[in-house]
Design an enzyme around this catalytic site. Structure first.
Site, short mmCIF file in Angstrom:
data_model
loop_
_atom_site.label_atom_id
_atom_site.label_comp_id
_atom_site.label_asym_id
_atom_site.label_seq_id
_atom_site.Cartn_x
_atom_site.Cartn_y
_atom_site.Cartn_z
N GLN A 87 -4.14 -1.61 10.17
CA GLN A 87 -4.08 -2.98 9.17
C GLN A 87 -4.65 -4.08 10.05
O GLN A 87 -4.03 -4.23 11.33
CB GLN A 87 -2.59 -3.36 8.79
CG GLN A 87 -2.39 -4.72 7.90
CD GLN A 87 -3.18 -4.59 6.64
OE1 GLN A 87 -3.26 -3.64 6.05
NE2 GLN A 87 -4.07 -5.67 6.29
N LYS A 117 0.79 -1.12 -0.03
CA LYS A 117 -0.01 0.05 0.04
C LYS A 117 0.92 1.13 0.19
O LYS A 117 0.57 2.17 -0.71
CB LYS A 117 -0.94 0.13 1.18
CG LYS A 117 -1.93 -0.98 0.95
CD LYS A 117 -2.81 -1.26 2.52
CE LYS A 117 -3.71 -2.42 2.28
NZ LYS A 117 -4.37 -3.02 3.40
N ASP A 168 -10.42 3.08 4.76
CA ASP A 168 -11.01 1.55 4.42
C ASP A 168 -12.52 1.15 4.31
O ASP A 168 -12.64 0.16 4.06
CB ASP A 168 -10.49 0.62 5.65
CG ASP A 168 -9.24 -0.17 5.22
OD1 ASP A 168 -8.59 -0.35 4.06
OD2 ASP A 168 -8.19 -0.57 6.19
#
Ligand code: NAD
Length: 291
Positions: free
Chosen positions: A96, A52, A119
Site C-alpha cells: 500500500q 481490500k 496493482d
C-alpha cells in the site's frame, strides 16, 4: 444526467467473482489469495487496505494483511516482499502506497515479482500495458474502463482529457484509452499545462485525478460531457462523526447538472479500484493475465 453507480457495478463484479471462486472451491482447485503489506498508520491507507481485505473475504478469496511499523527499514521491507514473491500460496500482493519517506517506493515496486504485481505498478506490467500485451492492468484505470463499458459509454474517436499524470492513475489511464479498442483521442494534462480550462472545456470525457478538492468547476465542463472523478480528498466537516468527509476533485453539485454521466465521490471510482485488484488476483490464481 446519469449517476454512475460504481458501488453497484463493483458489487455485481464481486458476486461474479464469488461464483467463479465457488467453482474453483468445488473443483478442489486453488482459491485466490491476495496479500497486502501496510507500513505505518496512515489513516487513509489503513482504510483502503481494510476495505481490500474485507472485499476479498466477501468474495471468498483468502487474504492476508501484513502490518509493519512505520520505522521498518527499506532492507527489512524488501525481505518481506521477497518472502511473498517466493511463497507459492500467495497469488498476488500489493504494497500500500504511500510509504514512509525513508523508503524508496520505486525500489520496493521494482522488487515485486511482476507475475504477482496485481496493482500493475511494476514497469514490466506498465510496459506490457503500453504495448497492449497481456498484463495486470493498474487497478484504478482498469476499474474506470470497466465502468465506461458497463454504462456503454463509447470512447471511439472521443476527445478525452485526463487531468493529472501520476504513474498509478493519470498516465496509465491516458495509455489505456488511446489503445486500440478504446480508440479515444487523449490529452494528458498536468500542473504545468497551459490553458487547462480551455482544454477541459473541449472534452467529451473528463477524467480528474488531481488530488485537489472541487478543482473541476462547472464553467470548465462542456454541456453533455462525461465526468469521471478519481479524487478522494478528506476535508474538515464538523457535522460528521469522524470530523471529516470525502470529496472528489470535481465540484459535483454544480458540475453534475451539465453532464450526461458523472461519478460520485464516494461510491464512484473507489469501489471499482478494489474489484479490479480482485479481478487481477483471480486471474493470477488462474495463472492467467488480465488484458
Ligand atoms: P498525484 O499527487 O500522484 O498526482 C496528481 C497529479 O495532478 C499530478 O500529475 C499533477 O501534475 C496534477 N496536478 C496537480 N495540480 C494541478 C493543477 N493545478 N492543474 C493540473 N494538474 C494538476 O495523485 P494520484 O495518486 O494520481 O491521485 C489523485 C487523486 O486521486 C487523489 O485525490 C487520490 O486520493 C485519488 N485516488 C483515488 C483512487 C481511487 O481508487 N478512487 C486511486 C488512486 C488515487
Amino acid at each position: 444526467m446519469i449517476l454512475i453507480d460504481g458501488k453497484k457495478v463493483a458489487e455485481e463484479i464481486k458476486l461474479e467473482l464469488k461464483s467463479e471462486v465457488d467453482v474453483l472451491r468445488t473443483a478442489g482447485k486453488k482459491i485466490p489469495h491476495l496479500a497486502a503489506i501496510l507500513v505505518g498508520e496512515n489513516p487513509a491507507s489503513m482504510a483502503y487496505v481494510n476495505n481490500k481485505v474485507k472485499s476479498c473475504a466477501d468474495a471468498g478469496f483468502v487474504s492476508t494483511l501484513i502490518k509493519k511499523e512505520g520505522n521498518i527499514s527499506e532492507e527489512e521491507l524488501l525481505k518481506v516482499v521477497e518472502e511473498l514473491n517466493q511463497n507459492p500460496d500467495i497469488d498476488g500482493f500489493i504494497v500500500q502506497l504511500p510509504l514512509p519517506k525513508h523508503i524508496d517506493e520505486l525500489t520496493v515496486t521494482m522488487a515485486i515479482d511482476p507475475a504477482k504485481d496485481v496493482d500493475g505498478f511494476h514497469p514490466v506490467n506498465f510496459g506490457k500495458m503500453a504495448q497492449g500485451l497481456p498484463c495486470f492492468l493498474p487497478a484504478t484505470p482498469y476499474g474506470i474502463t470497466l465502468l465506461l463499458k458497463y454504462y456503454n459509454i463509447d470512447t471511439v474517436g472521443k476527445n478525452v482529457v485526463v487531468v493529472g499524470r501520476s504513474h498509478i492513475v493519470g498516465t496509465p489511464m491516458s495509455i489505456l484509452l488511446s489503445r486500440k479498442g478504446a480508440d479515444a483521442t487523449v490529452t494528458l494534462t498536468h500542473s504545468r499545462t497551459k490553458n487547462l480550462e480551455e482544454i477541459i472545456s473541449q472534452a467529451d470525457i473528463v477524467i480528474a485525478a488531481i488530488g485537489i478538492p472541487h478543482f473541476i468547476k462547472a464553467d470548465m465542463v462542456k454541456e453533455g460531457a462525461v465526468v469521471i472523478d478519481v479524487g478522494i480528498n478528506r476535508v474538515e466537516d464538523d457535522t460528521a462523526i469522524k470530523k471529516y468527509k470525502l470529496v472528489g476533485d470535481v465540484d459535483f453539485e454544480n458540475v453534475a447538472p451539465k453532464c450526461s454521466y458523472i461519478t460520485p465521490v464516494p461510491g464512484g471510482v473507489g469501489p471499482m479500484t478494489v474489484v479490479s485488484l480482485m479481478k487481477n488476483t483471480y486471474l493470477a490464481a488462474l495463472n492467467k493475465n488480465a488484458r
